[in-house]
Motif scaffolding. Structure first.
Motif, PDB file in Angstrom:
ATOM      1  N   GLU A  86     -85.039-102.125  27.115  1.00 58.62           N
ATOM      2  CA  GLU A  86     -85.551-101.802  25.777  1.00 58.62           C
ATOM      3  C   GLU A  86     -86.414-102.904  25.179  1.00 58.62           C
ATOM      4  OE1 GLU A  86     -81.675-103.793  25.649  1.00 58.62           O
ATOM      5  OE2 GLU A  86     -82.258-101.889  26.556  1.00 58.62           O
ATOM      6  N   ARG A  87     -86.316-104.118  25.689  1.00 62.89           N
ATOM      7  CA  ARG A  87     -87.151-105.226  25.213  1.00 62.89           C
ATOM      8  C   ARG A  87     -88.392-105.417  26.081  1.00 62.89           C
ATOM      9  NH1 ARG A  87     -84.313-110.411  24.753  1.00 62.89           N
ATOM     10  NH2 ARG A  87     -86.021-110.901  23.360  1.00 62.89           N
ATOM     11  N   GLY A  88     -88.542-104.597  27.113  1.00 66.10           N
ATOM     12  CA  GLY A  88     -89.703-104.689  27.988  1.00 66.10           C
ATOM     13  C   GLY A  88     -89.532-105.623  29.164  1.00 66.10           C
ATOM     14  N   HIS A  89     -88.351-106.177  29.340  1.00 66.56           N
ATOM     15  CA  HIS A  89     -88.106-107.096  30.454  1.00 66.56           C
ATOM     16  C   HIS A  89     -87.881-106.302  31.740  1.00 66.56           C
ATOM     17  CE1 HIS A  89     -86.641-110.463  27.567  1.00 66.56           C
ATOM     18  NE2 HIS A  89     -87.768-109.912  27.189  1.00 66.56           N
ATOM     19  N   TYR A  90     -88.516-106.757  32.802  1.00 66.93           N
ATOM     20  CA  TYR A  90     -88.396-106.084  34.096  1.00 66.93           C
ATOM     21  C   TYR A  90     -87.009-106.308  34.683  1.00 66.93           C
ATOM     22  CZ  TYR A  90     -89.107-104.902  38.955  1.00 66.93           C
ATOM     23  OH  TYR A  90     -88.978-104.345  40.202  1.00 66.93           O
ATOM     24  N   ASN A  91     -86.366-105.243  35.154  1.00 67.10           N
ATOM     25  CA  ASN A  91     -85.046-105.358  35.775  1.00 67.10           C
ATOM     26  C   ASN A  91     -84.955-104.525  37.057  1.00 67.10           C
ATOM     27  OD1 ASN A  91     -84.874-102.762  34.794  1.00 67.10           O
ATOM     28  ND2 ASN A  91     -83.385-103.231  33.207  1.00 67.10           N
ATOM     29  N   GLY A  92     -86.090-104.254  37.671  1.00 64.36           N
ATOM     30  CA  GLY A  92     -86.120-103.466  38.900  1.00 64.36           C
ATOM     31  C   GLY A  92     -85.846-104.298  40.139  1.00 64.36           C
ATOM     32  N   ALA A  93     -85.937-103.655  41.279  1.00 67.80           N
ATOM     33  CA  ALA A  93     -85.615-104.292  42.557  1.00 67.80           C
ATOM     34  C   ALA A  93     -86.785-105.074  43.156  1.00 67.80           C
ATOM     35  CB  ALA A  93     -85.161-103.229  43.553  1.00 67.80           C
ATOM     36  N   ASN A 100     -93.102-100.721  37.870  1.00 67.20           N
ATOM     37  CA  ASN A 100     -92.884 -99.415  37.273  1.00 67.20           C
ATOM     38  C   ASN A 100     -92.326 -99.585  35.856  1.00 67.20           C
ATOM     39  OD1 ASN A 100     -91.944 -96.862  36.520  1.00 67.20           O
ATOM     40  ND2 ASN A 100     -91.281 -96.361  38.582  1.00 67.20           N
ATOM     41  N   PRO A 101     -92.948 -98.976  34.856  1.00 72.87           N
ATOM     42  CA  PRO A 101     -92.444 -99.080  33.478  1.00 72.87           C
ATOM     43  C   PRO A 101     -91.008 -98.568  33.331  1.00 72.87           C
ATOM     44  CG  PRO A 101     -94.608 -98.058  33.505  1.00 72.87           C
ATOM     45  CD  PRO A 101     -94.179 -98.197  34.938  1.00 72.87           C
ATOM     46  N   ALA A 102     -90.578 -97.668  34.189  1.00 73.31           N
ATOM     47  CA  ALA A 102     -89.208 -97.153  34.126  1.00 73.31           C
ATOM     48  C   ALA A 102     -88.182 -98.233  34.465  1.00 73.31           C
ATOM     49  CB  ALA A 102     -89.048 -95.967  35.075  1.00 73.31           C
ATOM     50  N   ASP A 103     -88.631 -99.328  35.091  1.00 72.99           N
ATOM     51  CA  ASP A 103     -87.728-100.426  35.467  1.00 72.99           C
ATOM     52  C   ASP A 103     -87.705-101.540  34.424  1.00 72.99           C
ATOM     53  OD1 ASP A 103     -87.012 -99.185  37.848  1.00 72.99           O
ATOM     54  OD2 ASP A 103     -88.618-100.144  38.978  1.00 72.99           O
TER      55      ASP A 103
END
Length: 108
Positions: A19-26, A13-16
């Protein structure tokens, strides 16, 4: 000047992304290896072919000598794979390379 397009092929999901585009979701990112990663690369190849794109632009390249993806054994970087010369000529932000080189340099 040809039109500029940027696409991100991902299941995340792009919302995860920060600001640098790195994924930080679950979502577990280890699952990207193997068949999922192969599907990403196939999608890139098909999009390029269907749109008549023969070259892509390198954005934010990195060379670390070798790359370890966690589950797989470490692999040599694009220089060692023979995709770019040892002095990294042509390997810089904004460099244009052929689609086959992009695909091969993206494989672990």
């Amino acid at each position: 000047m040809p039109p500029f397009f940027a696409h991100r092929i991902t299941k995340y999901n792009p919302a995860d992304r920060d600001e640098r585009g790195h994924y930080n979701g679950a979502e577990d990112t280890v699952s990207d290896h193997g068949t999922v990663e192969a599907a990403y690369l196939e999608a890139i190849a098909v999009f390029a072919q269907e749109s008549g794109v023969e070259r892509l632009e390198i954005r934010e390249p990195a060379v670390a000598g070798s790359v370890n993806f966690g589950l797989e054994s470490p692999v040599d970087d694009t220089v060692s794979l023979g995709l770019f010369p040892p002095d990294l000529t042509g390997y810089h932000d904004g460099a244009e390379v052929s689609v086959p080189v992009v695909l091969e340099s993206s494989r672990p």
